[in-house]
Design an enzyme around this catalytic site. Structure first.
Site, PDB file in Angstrom:
ATOM      1  N   ASP A 107      20.537   4.957   2.570  1.00 50.35           N
ATOM      2  CA  ASP A 107      20.248   4.755   3.990  1.00 50.35           C
ATOM      3  C   ASP A 107      21.478   5.128   4.813  1.00 50.35           C
ATOM      4  O   ASP A 107      22.451   5.654   4.257  1.00 50.35           O
ATOM      5  CB  ASP A 107      19.704   3.353   4.293  1.00 50.35           C
ATOM      6  CG  ASP A 107      20.763   2.274   4.322  1.00 50.35           C
ATOM      7  OD1 ASP A 107      21.944   2.579   4.068  1.00 50.35           O
ATOM      8  OD2 ASP A 107      20.407   1.117   4.608  1.00 50.35           O
TER       9      ASP A 107
ATOM     10  N   ARG B   4      15.492   2.617   3.175  1.00 54.78           N
ATOM     11  CA  ARG B   4      15.584   1.368   2.405  1.00 54.78           C
ATOM     12  C   ARG B   4      14.991   0.203   3.208  1.00 54.78           C
ATOM     13  O   ARG B   4      15.540  -0.887   3.218  1.00 54.78           O
ATOM     14  CB  ARG B   4      17.019   1.089   1.969  1.00 54.78           C
ATOM     15  CG  ARG B   4      17.077   0.165   0.731  1.00 54.78           C
ATOM     16  CD  ARG B   4      18.506  -0.268   0.392  1.00 54.78           C
ATOM     17  NE  ARG B   4      19.349   0.845   0.094  1.00 54.78           N
ATOM     18  CZ  ARG B   4      20.599   0.976   0.579  1.00 54.78           C
ATOM     19  NH1 ARG B   4      21.112   0.048   1.371  1.00 54.78           N
ATOM     20  NH2 ARG B   4      21.323   2.029   0.270  1.00 54.78           N
ATOM     21  N   SER B   5      13.890   0.485   3.895  1.00 56.71           N
ATOM     22  CA  SER B   5      13.224  -0.573   4.658  1.00 56.71           C
ATOM     23  C   SER B   5      12.635  -1.611   3.703  1.00 56.71           C
ATOM     24  O   SER B   5      12.394  -1.333   2.528  1.00 56.71           O
ATOM     25  CB  SER B   5      12.110   0.028   5.516  1.00 56.71           C
ATOM     26  OG  SER B   5      11.058   0.466   4.678  1.00 56.71           O
TER      27      SER B   5
ATOM     28  N   CYS C  40       0.798  -1.244   0.000  1.00 55.69           N
ATOM     29  CA  CYS C  40       0.000   0.000   0.000  1.00 55.69           C
ATOM     30  C   CYS C  40       0.826   1.287   0.000  1.00 55.69           C
ATOM     31  O   CYS C  40       0.498   2.221  -0.736  1.00 55.69           O
ATOM     32  CB  CYS C  40      -0.928   0.025   1.202  1.00 55.69           C
ATOM     33  SG  CYS C  40      -1.896  -1.463   1.367  1.00 55.69           S
TER      34      CYS C  40
END
Lengths: 316, 316
Positions: A204, A181-182, A146
């Site tokens: 990151d 950068r999860s 999402c």
């Protein structure tokens, strides 16, 4: 402060409005029940609050949202039962629960046909490999997580996507920096935008990586990059930031004039004067994210109606 | 220090000997090539060392081990190619590479038919749900992760498993404390031993959980537990510890006389006087782990020979 250029402020409510209208109209026209169940297995007050927002938004478009509170040790078996329950059309889970690898294991326990959040391995794998459908006939489009999907829809609304270019290459020529950068937002977003043709600097705390499309492979490739954030910001047409820190600020000075700026952190990562330099700025994306959750749900609702003609899915 | 009871020291070399002999004999008798490829995508010297040990051990039993050094950004595509390469019979990867969720994603990119480490979701899921085969005809036994499997084999060697009892319930009546709840060893081990009938106290820094078998479900269930480590140690017939800290020591005084003690940390978690109180003590399990890796490999080699009659695997 006396810049002549004043950027357009893009509100998530404006971006989500047309999606919400379309959802409402479709549910009304098709006259089907659509039920989304949210499982709350932690005592996180911010999850409770997000559940309230989701419930209200679902009521408005005609989706039946139910929050079920559950002991975390019963969650896995409950998810498996929900996969088989024809009265439940979409499953969402409020993470973190156990944290780390155990939570990712749970994400893989949700059937791809009920996974409104697009977090199971099937969808992750297809996303990274630019495989856009579950089936070869291309009738079952893959679910995109999402939040990355919301950012794509905001970029489309802002016309950063060039509709004159062919589908799958509409970001060609754009340089985009993503600060985060999860596994849930930053990395999938970098892959998705690169798969659409953009050149991405993914930054990151540890390093910078470059994501770009390989035309022969028809998907992105990733390479190490020596540039630092200060090097890539002046090169970037778009800067998207999601740093979960109140103190973190991107200096407006470091940005290219006319930049497009999107913040998806719950803290404001851009300075207050960002609109003086940016062509467009979106400070919060939450409402678009909820609309995308609902859009994913309706898509899956339609797939479930094709049962028993749905393909069995391989492990990836 | 003047206890009359002196515990038996169980060496991993002794436990692994019969497995290694059986592997060697089988490879010799069947005259097939068996190739294991290890992918090294980090610069971790301890991974290099583990690879050397694996290579030597494989040479001794007749397995062709090849270490391939690779840029981490190319690893995913390389794993997918290896899944399809008939010359490669087993795939192992030296983690951590990216760390966290990205590494778990990579584990799910290895085909269950090549996954000697048993880390993909298919095997994890089946393990937690006590599903022991990939197929209904029960000809394709599931792969169990090497370290938990090594500990099971040590417990069998120590005759903690009661062979008089029915298969799947041979730990009935045993109380076992496991200090470590990692996704790679502690949690799967707790589930496996509970699925075999034991009552498990799973202890980590945050809390204690109880794993025990639910006869109706034919698998373990997990419940919160108010007991602390100091409460459960005197109740435990077996104590298994894997705390990655040089300082961490379980006080011998806290243990039940005649306890069975197994250490799988690279540091010694038990005190030097443990053998004074324990009936049996195993201080390091590495050689059994490597033997289990090889055993898993041979099992998968046999499955691959059934191709094209292997079932396609669902996402879980």
């Amino acid at each position: 402060m006396c810049s002549e250029q004043v950027g357009r402020i893009i509100s998530a409510a404006d971006v989500s409005a047309s999606f919400r209208d379309a959802l409402k109209e479709k549910i009304n026209r098709k006259q089907y029940d659509v039920k989304l169940v949210g499982y709350l297995a932690n005592n996180d007050p911010s999850a409770e609050k997000y559940a309230e927002v989701t419930a209200r938004s679902c009521r408005e478009v005609g989706i039946n949202f139910e929050l079920r509170r559950i002991n975390r040790e019963h969650l896995e078996d409950t998810l498996l039962a929900a996969n088989e329950d024809d009265d439940i059309h979409g499953i969402m889970v409020y993470y973190p629960i156990f944290g780390g690898g155990h939570d990712q294991y749970l994400q893989n326990c949700v059937s791809p046909y009920k996974d409104v959040e697009g977090l199971c391995h099937t969808y992750r794998f297809n996303m990274y490999h630019n495989i856009r459908s579950l089936d070869k006939a291309n009738t079952l489009k893959c679910i995109i997580p999402c939040t990355p999907l919301a950012i794509i829809k905001i970029l489309e609304y802002m016309e950063v996507y060039d509709r004159e270019k062919p589908y799958g290459n509409q970001l060609f020529g754009r340089t985009i920096t993503i600060i985060n950068r999860s596994e849930v937002v930053g990395r999938p977003l970098a892959a998705l935008l690169a798969n659409d043709g953009a050149k991405i600097y993914s930054v990151d705390v540890k390093d910078t990586l470059e994501f770009k499309k390989d035309i022969n492979k028809q998907k992105h490739v990733v390479a190490d990059c020596d540039l630092k954030l200060a090097d890539v910001l002046p090169l970037s047409d778009v800067v998207i930031s999601g740093v979960p820190s109140k103190e973190y600020k991107i200096s407006t000075e470091s940005l290219k004039p006319g930049v497009v700026a999107i913040n998806f952190s719950s803290f404001k990562n851009f300075e207050d004067n960002i609109a003086d330099k940016a062509a467009m700025y979106c400070s919060a994306i939450g409402k678009v994210t909820v609309a995308m959750l609902q859009r994913n749900l309706l898509r899956l609702r339609e797939y479930q109606m094709k049962n028993p003609y749905l393909p069995e899915l391989k492990f990836y």
